[in-house]
Design an enzyme around this catalytic site. Structure first.
Site, short mmCIF file in Angstrom:
data_model
loop_
_atom_site.label_atom_id
_atom_site.label_comp_id
_atom_site.label_asym_id
_atom_site.label_seq_id
_atom_site.Cartn_x
_atom_site.Cartn_y
_atom_site.Cartn_z
N LYS A 275 64.30 46.87 51.22
CA LYS A 275 63.85 48.20 50.76
C LYS A 275 64.65 49.31 51.44
O LYS A 275 65.20 49.15 52.53
CB LYS A 275 62.35 48.36 51.03
N ARG B 66 56.58 38.96 50.38
CA ARG B 66 57.38 38.94 49.13
C ARG B 66 58.83 39.20 49.51
O ARG B 66 59.16 40.29 49.97
CB ARG B 66 56.84 40.00 48.17
N1 HH2 Z 1 58.26 45.70 45.27
C1 HH2 Z 1 59.01 45.64 44.16
C2 HH2 Z 1 58.51 45.03 42.99
N2 HH2 Z 1 57.29 44.46 42.97
N3 HH2 Z 1 55.28 43.88 44.09
C3 HH2 Z 1 54.51 43.91 45.19
N4 HH2 Z 1 53.30 43.34 45.18
N5 HH2 Z 1 54.94 44.53 46.34
C4 HH2 Z 1 56.16 45.13 46.43
O1 HH2 Z 1 56.49 45.68 47.50
C5 HH2 Z 1 57.00 45.11 45.27
C6 HH2 Z 1 56.53 44.48 44.10
C7 HH2 Z 1 60.39 46.22 44.17
O2 HH2 Z 1 61.33 45.28 44.59
P1 HH2 Z 1 62.27 44.34 43.65
O3 HH2 Z 1 61.47 43.43 42.81
O4 HH2 Z 1 63.24 43.65 44.51
O5 HH2 Z 1 63.08 45.36 42.78
P2 HH2 Z 1 62.93 45.91 41.32
O6 HH2 Z 1 61.59 46.52 41.18
O7 HH2 Z 1 64.05 46.91 41.23
O8 HH2 Z 1 63.09 44.75 40.40
#
Ligand code: HH2
Length: 294
Positions: free
Chosen positions: A234, A268
């Protein structure tokens, strides 16, 4: 707060996860535009290879996401999101691992649960309503007797959340929001043991607020449900280290470990192997602490 439910268990569809052991949720992004790995796994075969690797490395849950939630990301129509999701979901469903679907859309939840998803992971905490008026996420989840749910706190919405972040001390608004969403879900008939909570690192919060949530994370345990934390790669980690997203492995592992130490039970992460190693070191220490106090 809810009635006291067993905080060491997360009921997730076909699987009852024992949270006495910390669990890793491996991220499988099926998006062309995710902030850290967008476009790398947006073909089903590449996504499945990646998911298999995460499983080999020790993921306890696979989290499939077909719409990016990064700040400013373009929304994806629900049919398009499902088109990305279903081929991968149907295959991963046969692998003997809980399958989570990272979505805020009731239509996608409904179809994914019908296709056998074990968990709904919703950064909107089930607040969104279906476009066709058929209900919201709470209604969908309540119709599926055993699926797991992750309710996350987000201030604002992905399009604008970093331009207008939360103001002041984040603990009280995050705790109040999660407590209200938990209550709404339990009132709709969802057993508390199916629900975990997430303060939503990076979702409408400043760098300082994200670290305040880490420093005081244990206060959120008073809500009565296990905590899931997503620090992986992040931007707050970039802010303190000065590293771009592809150079945040060490910082991500450090944050995961600190979240664990502050009471998180599910992490996660993108980098399962490296986080698993760190968690095993933590567990070796914990085993000795427990022996000493026995
Ligand atoms: N962060 C992201 C997406 N989903 N779900 C939960 N429960 N907690 C989180 O902190 C969280 C989440 C964002 O990260 P990422 O999936 O890597 O990126 P993107 O949303 O750009 O696909």
């Amino acid at each position: 707060m809810t009635d006291v439910a067993d905080q060491t268990v997360w009921q997730t569809g076909r699987f009852r996860l024992d949270l006495a052991t910390p669990r890793l949720m491996g991220i499988v992004n099926l998006t062309p535009d995710s902030f850290s790995d967008g476009g790398r796994f947006d073909r089903p075969a590449a996504a499945l290879d990646h998911a298999q690797r995460l499983l080999r490395e020790g993921a306890d849950v696979l989290d499939l996401g077909a719409e990016s939630t990064r700040p400013g990301a373009a929304p994806v129509p629900w049919r398009e999101e499902l088109k990305r999701l279903l081929p991968v979901l149907r295959e991963v469903r046969s692998w003997d691992v809980p399958v989570s679907v990272d979505t805020g859309k009731p239509e996608v939840m409904r179809e994914a649960l019908a296709a056998g998803a074990d968990i709904v992971n919703d950064v909107w905490a089930l607040r969104r309503a279906a476009d066709d008026g058929s209900g919201n996420g709470v209604d969908i989840v309540a119709q599926h007797p055993s699926c797991g749910v992750c309710l996350m706190h987000m201030h604002g919405e992905p399009g604008s959340m970093q331009r207008e972040p939360l103001q002041g001390d984040p603990l009280a608004p995050v705790a109040t929001f999660l407590s209200q969403r938990l209550k709404a879900l339990v009132q709709a008939g969802v057993a508390p043991e199916r629900i975990v909570l997430d303060p939503g690192i990076g979702f409408g919060k400043t760098v300082e607020q994200n670290f305040a949530l880490l420093a005081r994370q244990a206060e959120l345990l008073a809500l009565g449900r296990p905590l899931l934390l997503g620090w992986s790669r992040k931007s707050s980690l970039g802010a303190v280290t000065g590293h771009d997203v592809d150079q945040r492995l060490s910082a991500s592992v450090a944050a995961a470990l600190l979240a664990l130490q502050q009471g998180a039970r599910i992490l996660r992460v993108h980098d399962v192997q490296e986080t698993r190693d760190a968690v095993q070191v933590w567990q070796a220490m914990r085993a000795q602490e427990v022996q000493e106090t026995a």
